[in-house]
Scaffold this motif. Structure first.
Motif, PDB file in Angstrom:
ATOM      1  N   ASN A  88      -3.454  19.031  35.602  1.00 15.09           N
ATOM      2  CA  ASN A  88      -3.037  18.695  36.806  1.00 15.09           C
ATOM      3  C   ASN A  88      -3.848  17.279  37.287  1.00 15.09           C
ATOM      4  N   GLY A  89      -3.588  16.884  38.113  1.00 11.71           N
ATOM      5  CA  GLY A  89      -5.042  15.223  38.137  1.00 11.71           C
ATOM      6  C   GLY A  89      -6.255  15.174  38.725  1.00 11.71           C
TER       7      GLY A  89
ATOM      8  N   GLY B 109       2.422  24.035  34.342  1.00 12.22           N
ATOM      9  CA  GLY B 109       1.194  24.694  33.355  1.00 12.22           C
ATOM     10  C   GLY B 109       1.202  25.500  33.123  1.00 12.22           C
ATOM     11  N   ARG B 110       2.218  25.875  31.781  1.00 13.32           N
ATOM     12  CA  ARG B 110       2.201  27.203  31.136  1.00 13.32           C
ATOM     13  C   ARG B 110       1.747  27.088  30.172  1.00 13.32           C
ATOM     14  N   VAL B 111       0.194  27.462  30.673  1.00 17.00           N
ATOM     15  CA  VAL B 111      -0.950  27.746  30.023  1.00 17.00           C
ATOM     16  C   VAL B 111      -1.968  28.483  31.350  1.00 17.00           C
TER      17      VAL B 111
ATOM     18  N   ALA C  27       3.237  35.794  27.314  1.00 15.85           N
ATOM     19  CA  ALA C  27       3.890  37.115  27.461  1.00 15.85           C
ATOM     20  C   ALA C  27       4.779  36.278  29.281  1.00 15.85           C
ATOM     21  N   LEU C  28       6.129  36.703  28.948  1.00 19.20           N
ATOM     22  CA  LEU C  28       7.013  36.067  30.283  1.00 19.20           C
ATOM     23  C   LEU C  28       7.549  37.443  30.732  1.00 19.20           C
TER      24      LEU C  28
ATOM     25  N   CYS D  67       1.285  35.657  40.834  1.00 18.62           N
ATOM     26  CA  CYS D  67       0.625  34.327  41.049  1.00 18.62           C
ATOM     27  C   CYS D  67       1.870  33.566  40.404  1.00 18.62           C
ATOM     28  N   GLY D  68       2.753  33.217  40.419  1.00 16.09           N
ATOM     29  CA  GLY D  68       3.316  32.807  38.835  1.00 16.09           C
ATOM     30  C   GLY D  68       3.783  31.069  39.399  1.00 16.09           C
ATOM     31  N   GLY D  69       3.164  30.535  41.033  1.00 16.13           N
ATOM     32  CA  GLY D  69       3.177  28.538  41.404  1.00 16.13           C
ATOM     33  C   GLY D  69       4.609  29.174  41.913  1.00 16.13           C
TER      34      GLY D  69
ATOM     35  N   VAL E 277      -7.790  16.572  40.886  1.00 13.64           N
ATOM     36  CA  VAL E 277      -7.869  15.629  42.291  1.00 13.64           C
ATOM     37  C   VAL E 277      -8.629  16.952  44.038  1.00 13.64           C
TER      38      VAL E 277
ATOM     39  N   SER F 231      -3.574  24.145  37.034  1.00 11.80           N
ATOM     40  CA  SER F 231      -4.634  23.768  37.446  1.00 11.80           C
ATOM     41  C   SER F 231      -5.199  22.592  35.821  1.00 11.80           C
TER      42      SER F 231
HETATM   43  C1  LIG Z   1       1.179  16.935  37.072  1.00 13.67           C
HETATM   44  C2  LIG Z   1       0.350  18.278  38.462  1.00 13.67           C
HETATM   45  C3  LIG Z   1      -0.945  17.464  38.892  1.00 13.67           C
HETATM   46  C4  LIG Z   1      -0.669  17.880  39.687  1.00 13.67           C
HETATM   47  N1  LIG Z   1      -2.103  17.014  40.508  1.00 13.67           N
HETATM   48  C5  LIG Z   1      -3.049  18.021  41.110  1.00 13.67           C
HETATM   49  C6  LIG Z   1      -4.599  17.889  41.944  1.00 13.67           C
HETATM   50  O1  LIG Z   1      -4.093  16.801  41.547  1.00 13.67           O
HETATM   51  N2  LIG Z   1      -4.931  18.279  42.953  1.00 13.67           N
HETATM   52  C7  LIG Z   1      -4.774  19.497  43.393  1.00 13.67           C
HETATM   53  O2  LIG Z   1      -5.296  19.485  44.078  1.00 13.67           O
HETATM   54  N3  LIG Z   1      -3.307  19.817  42.552  1.00 13.67           N
HETATM   55  C8  LIG Z   1      -3.012  19.131  42.032  1.00 13.67           C
HETATM   56  N4  LIG Z   1      -1.738  19.705  41.337  1.00 13.67           N
HETATM   57  C9  LIG Z   1      -1.321  20.992  42.053  1.00 13.67           C
HETATM   58  C10 LIG Z   1      -1.759  22.215  41.500  1.00 13.67           C
HETATM   59  O3  LIG Z   1      -2.203  22.095  40.212  1.00 13.67           O
HETATM   60  C11 LIG Z   1      -0.765  23.429  42.167  1.00 13.67           C
HETATM   61  O4  LIG Z   1      -1.126  23.987  43.454  1.00 13.67           O
HETATM   62  C12 LIG Z   1      -2.023  24.950  41.895  1.00 13.67           C
HETATM   63  O5  LIG Z   1      -2.053  25.118  39.904  1.00 13.67           O
HETATM   64  C13 LIG Z   1      -1.094  25.923  41.698  1.00 13.67           C
HETATM   65  O6  LIG Z   1      -1.408  27.338  41.130  1.00 13.67           O
HETATM   66  P1  LIG Z   1      -0.850  28.333  41.091  1.00 13.67           P
HETATM   67  O7  LIG Z   1      -1.909  29.345  40.804  1.00 13.67           O
HETATM   68  O8  LIG Z   1      -0.444  28.796  42.835  1.00 13.67           O
HETATM   69  O9  LIG Z   1       0.064  28.038  40.268  1.00 13.67           O
HETATM   70  P2  LIG Z   1       0.638  27.582  38.522  1.00 13.67           P
HETATM   71  O10 LIG Z   1      -0.678  27.410  38.740  1.00 13.67           O
HETATM   72  O11 LIG Z   1       1.763  26.867  38.346  1.00 13.67           O
HETATM   73  O12 LIG Z   1       0.060  28.690  38.087  1.00 13.67           O
HETATM   74  C14 LIG Z   1       0.722  30.092  37.869  1.00 13.67           C
HETATM   75  C15 LIG Z   1       0.755  30.920  36.675  1.00 13.67           C
HETATM   76  O13 LIG Z   1       2.027  31.791  36.277  1.00 13.67           O
HETATM   77  C16 LIG Z   1       2.444  31.734  35.198  1.00 13.67           C
HETATM   78  N5  LIG Z   1       4.066  31.925  35.214  1.00 13.67           N
HETATM   79  C17 LIG Z   1       5.094  31.659  36.015  1.00 13.67           C
HETATM   80  N6  LIG Z   1       6.519  32.089  35.708  1.00 13.67           N
HETATM   81  C18 LIG Z   1       5.464  33.333  34.252  1.00 13.67           C
HETATM   82  C19 LIG Z   1       6.507  34.793  34.522  1.00 13.67           C
HETATM   83  N7  LIG Z   1       8.128  34.092  34.544  1.00 13.67           N
HETATM   84  N8  LIG Z   1       5.510  35.207  33.297  1.00 13.67           N
HETATM   85  C20 LIG Z   1       4.376  34.981  32.732  1.00 13.67           C
HETATM   86  N9  LIG Z   1       3.934  34.013  33.460  1.00 13.67           N
HETATM   87  C21 LIG Z   1       3.882  33.177  34.367  1.00 13.67           C
HETATM   88  C22 LIG Z   1       2.516  30.419  34.281  1.00 13.67           C
HETATM   89  O14 LIG Z   1       1.991  29.637  33.285  1.00 13.67           O
HETATM   90  C23 LIG Z   1       1.364  30.261  34.971  1.00 13.67           C
HETATM   91  O15 LIG Z   1      -0.171  29.886  33.855  1.00 13.67           O
HETATM   92  C24 LIG Z   1      -0.665  19.671  40.395  1.00 13.67           C
HETATM   93  C25 LIG Z   1      -0.225  20.464  39.566  1.00 13.67           C
HETATM   94  C26 LIG Z   1       0.774  19.081  38.058  1.00 13.67           C
HETATM   95  C27 LIG Z   1       1.776  20.245  37.756  1.00 13.67           C
END
Ligand SMILES: Cc1cc2nc3c(=O)[nH]c(=O)nc-3n(C[C@H](O)[C@H](O)[C@H](O)COP(=O)(O)OP(=O)(O)OC[C@H]3O[C@@H](n4cnc5c(N)ncnc54)[C@H](O)[C@@H]3O)c2cc1C
Length: 271
Positions: free
Chosen positions: A30-31, A20-22, A155-156, A190-192, A33, A27
């Protein structure tokens, strides 16, 4: 959307990997769940020397984050920023799946965040009244007007800047221009699970190759789950304009239906 390199551990297959690039990150796509990590995983991490990560130590934070529609209990919180609801809809296919699991000895489980995770049943969702509760909705929206918070979309970040071993800022690109931000105190990454290690690599840290399978292994070693989604949810979303309009009307009237796709799902989880 990413596509992984062919993974040797997956017989050379390449894995489709949406992100999710948003605002709200994945989240927001995502699904929904809401199944928290497994007790045994947290306890294993604590045994490996990670102080503060045992299930008993993280549970209060999970509870604090939640606003469970059924209220507070030993395993659930109420009044927190993240709405958690039971699915408002049931379906014969899901009921049959849960019953079939029972017939082969998999116990019924109506709460995957309760005492045990093993079993088959309907899961809970991070949603309320048919609306998604992403991290942006639950955490960011309520504080976005704070004077000490600046949200920069589009921003990237391309590199973390270091002074010796200390992260002191980031480089980023925005609408074709490059910028550097210096941190007064700290940089939180926290880029995932894919982009955080990628950014570390771009900044000169970490492994040269980061395997998708290694990432999955490190996040979840024990939990296995199978999910069944009601077929109508996908067919209604991808179907004719008439179908889509009918499903939107249903959602507007009752807040259930394909616009809340996971409202029709159940799963089986095994340790
Ligand atoms: C299709 C899908 C379905 C899912 N279903 C479920 C579910 O049902 N239940 C559940 O618990 N989990 C689910 N997940 C997993 C869950 O959504 C993730 O574990 C959670 O969102 C991770 O959070 P995070 O903050 O670590 O990373 P992310 O949510 O990935 O957030 C990272 C953020 O950093 C930004 N970013 C990354 N790199 C850069 C950069 N270089 N510069 C600027 N910004 C950047 C991204 O744009 C994003 O906004 C699903 C994931 C996906 C993709």
């Amino acid at each position: 959307m990413y596509q992984s390199e062919p993974e040797p551990e997956l017989n050379g297959r390449s894995v489709f990997t949406p992100r999710g690039r948003v605002l709200g990150g994945s989240s927001s796509i995502n699904g929904l769940v809401h199944v928290r990590g497994q007790r045994e995983d947290f306890d294993a991490w604590a045994r490996l020397g990670n102080a503060g990560w045992s299930y008993g130590e993280v549970l209060p934070y999970f509870r604090k984050s939640e606003d469970q529609q059924d209220g507070k209990s030993e395993y659930h919180g109420a009044g927190g920023p993240l709405p958690v609801s039971a699915l408002p809809d049931r379906h014969a296919l899901c009921d049959a799946f849960i019953a079939a699991a029972g017939e082969i000895g998999i116990p019924r489980n109506d709460d995957f965040n309760g005492e045990h995770q093993e079993g088959a049943g309907y899961y809970h969702a991070t949603a309320r009244s048919g609306r998604r509760a992403s991290c942006a909705v639950a955490y960011l929206r309520p504080v976005r007007k704070r004077s000490n918070l600046c949200i920069q979309t589009g921003a990237l970040v391309t590199r973390i800047r270091f002074d010796g071993r200390h992260a002191v800022g980031v480089d980023y690109q925005l609408r074709g221009a490059s910028y550097t931000l210096r941190a007064h105190r700290e940089v939180l990454l926290c880029g995932g699970s894919f982009n955080s290690p990628q950014l570390l690599q771009l900044s000169g840290l970490g492994r040269r190759r980061y395997s998708l399978v290694t990432a999955f292994r490190s996040c979840c070693t024990r939990q296995v789950s199978v999910k069944v989604s009601r077929i109508i949810s996908t067919s209604a979303l991808s179907g004719s304009a008439r179908n889509r309009s009918r499903s939107t009307t249903r959602w507007l009237q009752s807040r259930v239906g394909s616009r809340w796709g996971c409202a029709m799902s159940c799963c089986v989880a095994a340790p």
